[in-house]
Design a protein around this motif. Structure first.
Motif, PDB file in Angstrom:
ATOM      1  N   THR A 136     -42.392   6.662  53.449  1.00 44.77           N
ATOM      2  CA  THR A 136     -41.914   7.971  53.181  1.00 44.77           C
ATOM      3  C   THR A 136     -41.354   8.153  51.847  1.00 44.77           C
ATOM      4  N   GLU A 137     -41.095   9.406  51.473  1.00 46.78           N
ATOM      5  CA  GLU A 137     -40.634   9.502  50.051  1.00 46.78           C
ATOM      6  C   GLU A 137     -39.118   8.893  49.910  1.00 46.78           C
ATOM      7  N   GLY A 138     -38.830   8.395  48.992  1.00 39.17           N
ATOM      8  CA  GLY A 138     -37.519   7.791  48.978  1.00 39.17           C
ATOM      9  C   GLY A 138     -37.155   6.663  49.536  1.00 39.17           C
ATOM     10  N   GLN A 139     -38.233   6.026  50.516  1.00 38.67           N
ATOM     11  CA  GLN A 139     -37.980   4.785  51.509  1.00 38.67           C
ATOM     12  C   GLN A 139     -37.770   3.526  50.399  1.00 38.67           C
ATOM     13  N   LYS A 140     -36.811   2.675  50.647  1.00 37.35           N
ATOM     14  CA  LYS A 140     -36.918   1.432  49.848  1.00 37.35           C
ATOM     15  C   LYS A 140     -37.517   0.387  50.463  1.00 37.35           C
ATOM     16  N   ILE A 141     -38.315  -0.462  49.799  1.00 35.54           N
ATOM     17  CA  ILE A 141     -39.092  -1.520  50.228  1.00 35.54           C
ATOM     18  C   ILE A 141     -38.437  -2.913  49.477  1.00 35.54           C
ATOM     19  N   ARG A 142     -38.117  -3.978  50.367  1.00 32.30           N
ATOM     20  CA  ARG A 142     -37.573  -5.139  49.744  1.00 32.30           C
ATOM     21  C   ARG A 142     -38.648  -6.268  49.634  1.00 32.30           C
ATOM     22  N   GLY A 188     -32.115 -21.430  38.878  1.00 35.37           N
ATOM     23  CA  GLY A 188     -33.534 -21.191  39.720  1.00 35.37           C
ATOM     24  C   GLY A 188     -33.543 -20.456  40.980  1.00 35.37           C
ATOM     25  N   ARG A 189     -31.978 -19.794  40.938  1.00 35.83           N
ATOM     26  CA  ARG A 189     -31.883 -18.817  42.176  1.00 35.83           C
ATOM     27  C   ARG A 189     -32.387 -17.622  42.115  1.00 35.83           C
ATOM     28  N   ALA A 190     -33.306 -17.067  42.964  1.00 35.98           N
ATOM     29  CA  ALA A 190     -33.831 -15.512  42.944  1.00 35.98           C
ATOM     30  C   ALA A 190     -33.580 -14.542  43.457  1.00 35.98           C
ATOM     31  N   GLY A 191     -33.234 -13.272  43.016  1.00 24.67           N
ATOM     32  CA  GLY A 191     -32.904 -12.244  43.805  1.00 24.67           C
ATOM     33  C   GLY A 191     -33.966 -11.525  44.503  1.00 24.67           C
ATOM     34  N   ASP A 192     -33.704 -10.428  44.969  1.00 23.06           N
ATOM     35  CA  ASP A 192     -34.711  -9.654  45.627  1.00 23.06           C
ATOM     36  C   ASP A 192     -35.183  -8.396  44.587  1.00 23.06           C
ATOM     37  N   LEU A 193     -36.191  -7.878  44.886  1.00 29.96           N
ATOM     38  CA  LEU A 193     -36.779  -6.796  44.193  1.00 29.96           C
ATOM     39  C   LEU A 193     -36.929  -5.573  45.245  1.00 29.96           C
ATOM     40  N   TYR A 194     -36.232  -4.595  45.036  1.00 31.63           N
ATOM     41  CA  TYR A 194     -36.328  -3.440  45.864  1.00 31.63           C
ATOM     42  C   TYR A 194     -36.965  -2.280  45.112  1.00 31.63           C
ATOM     43  N   LEU A 195     -38.032  -1.688  45.859  1.00 29.71           N
ATOM     44  CA  LEU A 195     -39.053  -0.541  45.217  1.00 29.71           C
ATOM     45  C   LEU A 195     -38.490   0.687  45.890  1.00 29.71           C
ATOM     46  N   ILE A 196     -38.089   1.658  45.290  1.00 28.73           N
ATOM     47  CA  ILE A 196     -38.046   3.141  45.837  1.00 28.73           C
ATOM     48  C   ILE A 196     -39.092   3.798  45.558  1.00 28.73           C
ATOM     49  N   ILE A 197     -39.663   4.391  46.949  1.00 24.84           N
ATOM     50  CA  ILE A 197     -41.013   5.063  46.758  1.00 24.84           C
ATOM     51  C   ILE A 197     -40.891   6.222  46.384  1.00 24.84           C
TER      52      ILE A 197
END
Length: 341
Positions: free
Chosen positions: A216-222, A233-242
């Motif tokens: 849905t609109e505005g949903q955040k995907i990790r 070498g530590r990696a964070g997460d990518l959050y995508l806001i739809i």
């Protein structure tokens, strides 16, 4: 934090020469200096002007700032690139001709996130005499800030998708620029042609993401591990806001809304109309005396909901006047208008 457009603050173009930048700075600094302009707005403006010149008046800082790209807008949400250290800045007693900026010494969080490493143990430059910065904060405070910066490895990006993306089972490709520390810099501190001396490079990155059903609109995907990577070498997460954008349909949950254009005569008399839907072409019957803005509900021509049920499509009527009306047609409209009067 918010992105600061230093070129806009000084009122110069992005390709402005050093002399143009210096001239613009001096003109604005005279106008908004606290000894000349006593307004509260001028105080903030003066701080912004000095910060902008601190960056654009220095070749290395300007190169690093420009490496962020030219697509940013002032005030837009900004996430610091990986590895930039944050420091607090305080003026010495003799700095800035006795004018106290307050707070963190007048520099914004945006500036500190990009240029803290430039400023450590150094004094800032200034062509207008506003110099003498003291980089305050205890060693413990600085270590805490550096630890917080190192741990802030997550990225947040907006992802625009269309109806086609929603209905497809194929992954969506997300492309963005990831600013990383340069690994080619000479160990002796000499000039690096790989990063133009900025210490960082803009590296294009792309990841594929499988959209969850019923996104849905505005949903955040990790996306785990697709964020920034630190020196260890530590990696964070990518959050995508739809953000759902489609030129043909408005999307409300599992319901699709599509404009259907008809002529005034079709609106009065009714008609059959073929329209294209995500499920193929269909013929719909438009009743007589329909008004612009009315919607016809077409079942099972929308999107699937969380239970797997297909929603409806609303055909929203839009009455349009043909641009190629003949003189005879216009005369008939006049006659109709006379009848209504």
């Amino acid at each position: 934090m918010q992105y600061k457009d230093y070129y806009e603050i000084l009122g110069v173009k992005r390709d402005a020469t050093e002399s143009e930048i210096k001239s613009a700075y001096r003109k604005l600094a005279r106008k908004f200096h606290p000894d000349v302009n006593k307004t509260k707005e001028a105080e903030q403006k003066f701080k912004d002007i000095n910060e902008a010149y601190e960056v654009l008046g220095d070749k290395q800082k300007r190169q690093r700032y420009d490496s962020l790209g030219s697509n940013w807008q002032g005030g837009a949400d900004y996430t610091p690139p990986p590895g930039f250290e944050q420091f607090s800045f305080n003026f010495n007693q003799g700095g800035a001709q006795g004018f106290d900026f307050g707070g963190a010494g007048g520099f914004s969080d945006f500036f500190s996130s990009l240029f803290g490493d430039f400023m450590t143990g150094q004094q800032t430059r200034s062509a207008g005499g506003f110099s003498g910065f003291d980089f305050g904060g205890s060693g413990t405070q600085r270590q805490t800030r550096q630890k917080q910066t190192a741990e802030n490895l997550d990225l947040t990006k907006n992802l625009d998708i269309s109806l086609k993306d929603l209905m497809s089972d194929s992954p969506v490709t997300v492309r963005f620029n990831d600013m990383q520390k340069c690994t080619q810099c000479p160990p002796n501190g000499g000039f690096c042609s790989h990063c133009s001396g900025t210490g960082y490079i803009n590296k294009p990155k792309s990841v594929k993401v499988k959209l969850p059903k019923n996104v849905t609109e505005g949903q955040k995907i990790r996306l785990k591990g697709e964020g920034k990577i630190d020196a260890y070498g530590r990696a964070g997460d990518l959050y995508l806001i739809i953000h759902i954008n489609d030129p043909e349909y408005k999307i409300e949950g599992s319901t699709l809304i599509k404009e259907v254009e008809i002529t005034p005569s079709q609106a009065v008399l009714g008609c059959q109309k073929e329209i294209t839907t995500p499920h193929g072409k269909v013929n719909i019957k438009i009743p007589p005396k329909v008004s612009s803005g009315q919607s016809l509900r077409l079942k099972k021509l929308g999107l699937k909901d969380k239970n797997g049920n297909i929603g409806e499509l609303k055909a929203k009527i839009k009455i349009v006047i043909p641009k190629d009306l003949t003189d005879k047609e216009i005369e008939l409209y006049k006659q109709l208008a006379d009848l209504r009067n």
